[in-house]
Design a protein around this motif. Structure first.
Motif, short mmCIF file in Angstrom:
data_model
loop_
_atom_site.label_atom_id
_atom_site.label_comp_id
_atom_site.label_asym_id
_atom_site.label_seq_id
_atom_site.Cartn_x
_atom_site.Cartn_y
_atom_site.Cartn_z
N LEU A 42 0.81 -1.25 0.07
CA LEU A 42 0.05 -0.01 -0.09
C LEU A 42 0.89 1.24 -0.10
N ALA A 43 2.03 1.43 0.76
CA ALA A 43 2.63 2.33 1.01
C ALA A 43 3.40 2.60 -0.56
N GLY A 44 4.11 1.75 -1.25
CA GLY A 44 4.48 1.94 -2.30
C GLY A 44 3.57 2.73 -3.21
N MET A 45 2.17 1.88 -3.47
CA MET A 45 1.18 2.16 -4.31
C MET A 45 0.65 3.45 -4.27
N MET A 46 0.65 3.98 -2.91
CA MET A 46 0.12 5.34 -2.69
C MET A 46 1.09 6.28 -3.34
N GLY A 47 2.39 6.06 -3.40
CA GLY A 47 3.28 6.93 -4.13
C GLY A 47 3.02 6.86 -5.66
N ALA A 48 2.53 5.70 -6.26
CA ALA A 48 1.98 5.62 -7.64
C ALA A 48 0.72 6.36 -7.53
N PHE A 49 0.16 6.43 -6.62
CA PHE A 49 -1.35 6.97 -6.85
C PHE A 49 -0.91 8.44 -6.70
N PHE A 51 1.57 10.16 -8.26
CA PHE A 51 1.73 10.45 -9.47
C PHE A 51 0.42 10.65 -10.53
N ALA A 52 -0.41 9.36 -10.30
CA ALA A 52 -1.53 9.28 -11.18
C ALA A 52 -2.44 10.58 -10.52
N ALA A 53 -2.51 10.84 -9.48
CA ALA A 53 -3.33 12.17 -8.80
C ALA A 53 -2.86 13.35 -9.57
N VAL A 86 7.34 8.14 1.70
CA VAL A 86 6.45 7.87 0.58
C VAL A 86 6.87 9.17 -0.67
N VAL A 90 8.82 9.55 -3.86
CA VAL A 90 7.91 9.92 -5.30
C VAL A 90 8.96 10.99 -5.82
N ILE B 161 9.24 1.04 -1.06
CA ILE B 161 8.31 2.01 -1.38
C ILE B 161 8.57 2.06 -3.03
N PHE B 164 7.43 -0.67 -5.50
CA PHE B 164 6.30 -0.80 -5.71
C PHE B 164 5.77 0.39 -6.54
N LEU B 165 6.45 1.39 -5.99
CA LEU B 165 5.97 2.94 -6.59
C LEU B 165 6.31 2.83 -8.15
N PHE B 172 -1.08 3.09 -12.86
CA PHE B 172 -2.19 4.01 -12.46
C PHE B 172 -2.03 5.16 -13.19
N ALA B 176 -5.48 6.64 -14.93
CA ALA B 176 -5.76 8.22 -14.53
C ALA B 176 -6.22 8.73 -16.01
N LEU B 205 -9.86 7.06 -7.74
CA LEU B 205 -8.37 6.61 -7.79
C LEU B 205 -8.00 5.94 -6.61
N THR B 209 -6.44 2.22 -5.48
CA THR B 209 -5.24 2.17 -5.06
C THR B 209 -5.50 1.00 -3.62
N ALA B 213 -4.32 -2.57 -3.85
CA ALA B 213 -2.96 -2.78 -2.65
C ALA B 213 -3.28 -4.23 -1.93
#
Lengths: 302, 266
Positions: A42-49, A51-53, A86, A90, B161, B164-165, B172, B176, B205, B209, B213
């Motif tokens: 989740l922590a890593g994917m929130m970083g990707a989020f 970017f997307a956001a 995080v 990013v 992190i 995964f990022l 993602f 978007a 989004l 996420t 996850a």
């Protein structure tokens, strides 16, 4: 707010890198200790989020458009320590892979856009944790607005301290970002009021305490404000302070610390111009902090 | 996939691709340091081109040599690095009119000759720094960079992190973009482009996420995840890596530090 390479002088970016590295080591250690293994993806994917956001742009009346920044929303959802970690990741990817923001400025940018907003959002996070619907909206809005404006002011301060512009840059940054911050705040409030009723587990918990770093940050910002006054009167105030010439500060006049030679003196070999001497001092400080950080890690393992 | 992978050349093969990632990461750090240590004040003077301009040109030459030998298309890196210039321009622009040094009038506008030097130096330095980063990203797989950082003592949590990022970034971003295309198709360039739709998009989004996850973590547990990432490839520092790293360091440090204008003929 991503500062590119070459803008900051070594007198600014080396100390800021040291401060950010030390701050991040502490954040990562505490986040590592508290983090449930299930939340690592989740922590890593929130970083990707994030970017997307940041791709979601919206129209601002007057013909321009702005985009979402995301640091304060992350701080509310993940807590200050993990959010800072995080956001730093990013920024590192933006810098190293996409060329957005300089490598020498990475430490400064990490402070401005990761550590500072993560901890400045903390009081509002506590507020949201125990608030009703209206409280969530107000807290989330203020978290977005305050962190955006504070980051912008700090970014401006760094540019001014590097002597790349007049002190007025800070004011201009604040005015522009006071508008962008409103949008950031509205999106924060909108997202949380949309999602909290759907999934109450997203609500930040009250258990995590971070008042000490928040207090340190507030003190550091107050100090930075004082230094910026100093800097605006005297663009290379820090160097003057370290050299042996006369320095006047807030009406007081005193001799410099004598660490650096006066400009133009032939004491130092030509390859070390005097700003890089301050740089060397900064690197030494960084090494000391890294060793301290590693010692913290060693003790916990034992 | 609409995002073109910025590291698309990192999966090809070439002399630089085969070097140990630790050597390349260390070389990048040195490169950035060397580029940024060059003083802006000596870029040029009334007497002509100054030592700093020569140094920046020499570094550009080193970069071109590396690029030429790397089997990454040269125009690709040189063009891609241009994206930094608008950002750098925006921030460096003020340096022309403010800061230290005397002012000169050009028409009605007071400018500072020192500021112009700083402005040009900022553009050159940010371009060279970014080109170095892109060269690393184009010759080293992201997983290998993470492996090198792990060996260099970067905390594990940060690396997890980062991995995964990076893995989900493009996914993602694509999601978007699909949502934005949907919004644009519905709004005809008028209603619905405002902030109300924006926060709903961000909210959806975010919800996706979280859900993803959770699924990913369950899939990882099913495959034996035990709190750290393993890689199949391990690198060893061979003689070639040492020679390449030392040669590069010597050349770049020499360019950054030596000052030919101080050499006396004897």
């Amino acid at each position: 707010m991503h500062i590119p390479d070459g803008v900051l002088t070594p007198t600014v970016w080396i100390p800021m890198t040291a401060v950010s590295a030390a701050g991040l080591i502490v954040c990562v250690r505490i986040a590592e200790r508290d983090l449930d293994e299930a939340r690592i993806p989740l922590a890593g994917m929130m970083g990707a989020f994030v970017f997307a956001a940041q791709m979601v742009n919206f129209a601002i009346p007057g013909g321009t458009s702005g985009h979402f920044l995301g640091a304060s929303l992350l701080a509310i959802l993940l807590g200050p320590y993990l959010a800072a970690s995080v956001m730093a990741c990013v920024l590192a990817v933006q810098c190293l892979v996409f060329g957005d923001g300089g490598v020498t400025a990475l430490g400064t940018n990490a402070f401005t856009m990761a550590i500072l907003p993560a901890f400045l959002a903390f009081p509002f996070t506590r507020w949201i944790a125990g608030a009703g619907r209206a409280g969530v909206n107000t807290g989330a809005f203020l978290a977005g607005w305050v962190t955006t404006v504070a980051s912008a002011a700090f970014c401006g301060l760094m540019i001014v301290l590097s002597g790349q512009g007049p002190a007025g840059i800070i004011g201009a940054m604040v005015v522009v970002h006071a508008v962008i911050g409103v949008a950031e705040g509205i999106i924060n409030a909108g997202v949380l009021s949309l999602l909290l009723p759907m999934d109450p587990s997203l609500r930040p918990s009250r258990s995590r305490r971070a008042w000490a770093p928040v207090a340190v940050l507030a003190a550091a910002l107050a100090l930075a404000g004082a230094v910026s006054r100093f800097a605006s009167e005297n663009p290379d105030g820090l160097e003057r302070l370290l050299s042996s010439g006369e320095v006047s500060f807030l009406g007081l006049s005193f001799r410099g610390l004598g660490i650096l030679p006066e400009e133009g003196s032939a004491v130092w070999p030509a390859l070390l111009d005097y700003s890089s001497v301050t740089g060397v001092l900064g690197v030494l400080g960084l090494l000391v902090l890294l060793v301290l950080g590693l010692r913290v890690r060693g003790r916990r393992r034992a | 996939m609409h995002h073109d992978f910025i590291d698309k050349y990192s999966f090809s093969d070439g002399p630089l691709h085969r070097l140990d990632p630790r050597a390349k990461v260390a070389a990048l750090v040195l490169w950035i340091g060397a580029v940024n240590v060059i003083p802006a004040g000596k870029l040029y003077s009334t007497a002509g081109v100054g030592p700093s301009a020569m140094k920046l040109l020499a570094l550009l030459l080193v970069l071109l040599c590396l690029l030429g030998g790397s089997r990454v298309p040269v125009p690709y890196i040189l063009k891609r690095s241009l994206i930094v210039l608008p950002f750098a321009f925006f921030i460096a622009f003020f340096a022309i009119f403010f800061g230290a040094g005397p002012t000169e009038l050009i028409g009605p506008i007071p400018i500072r000759p020192d500021g112009v030097r700083r402005f040009l130096a900022i553009l050159a330095k940010s371009y060279l720094s970014v080109a170095g980063c892109l060269l690393l990203a184009s010759t080293t797989r992201f997983a290998d960079i993470l492996w090198a950082l792990d060996r260099m003592g970067v905390p594990r949590l940060l690396l997890m992190i980062l991995s995964f990022l990076y893995r989900y970034l493009f996914l993602f971003a694509d999601e978007a973009m699909r949502m934005l295309r949907g919004r644009n198709a519905r709004s005809f360039g008028r209603r619905g482009l405002g902030i109300t739709t924006a926060f709903r998009l961000v909210g959806v989004l975010l919800a996706r996420t979280y859900a993803r996850a959770e699924r990913v973590y369950k899939a990882m547990c099913a495959r034996g995840f035990a709190g750290r990432i393993r890689t199949l490839r391990a690198w060893h520092l061979h003689g070639t890596d040492w020679i390449a790293a030392i040669a590069f360091s010597l050349v770049v440090t020499a360019i950054a530090i030596l000052d030919p204008s101080r050499w006396r003929p004897w």
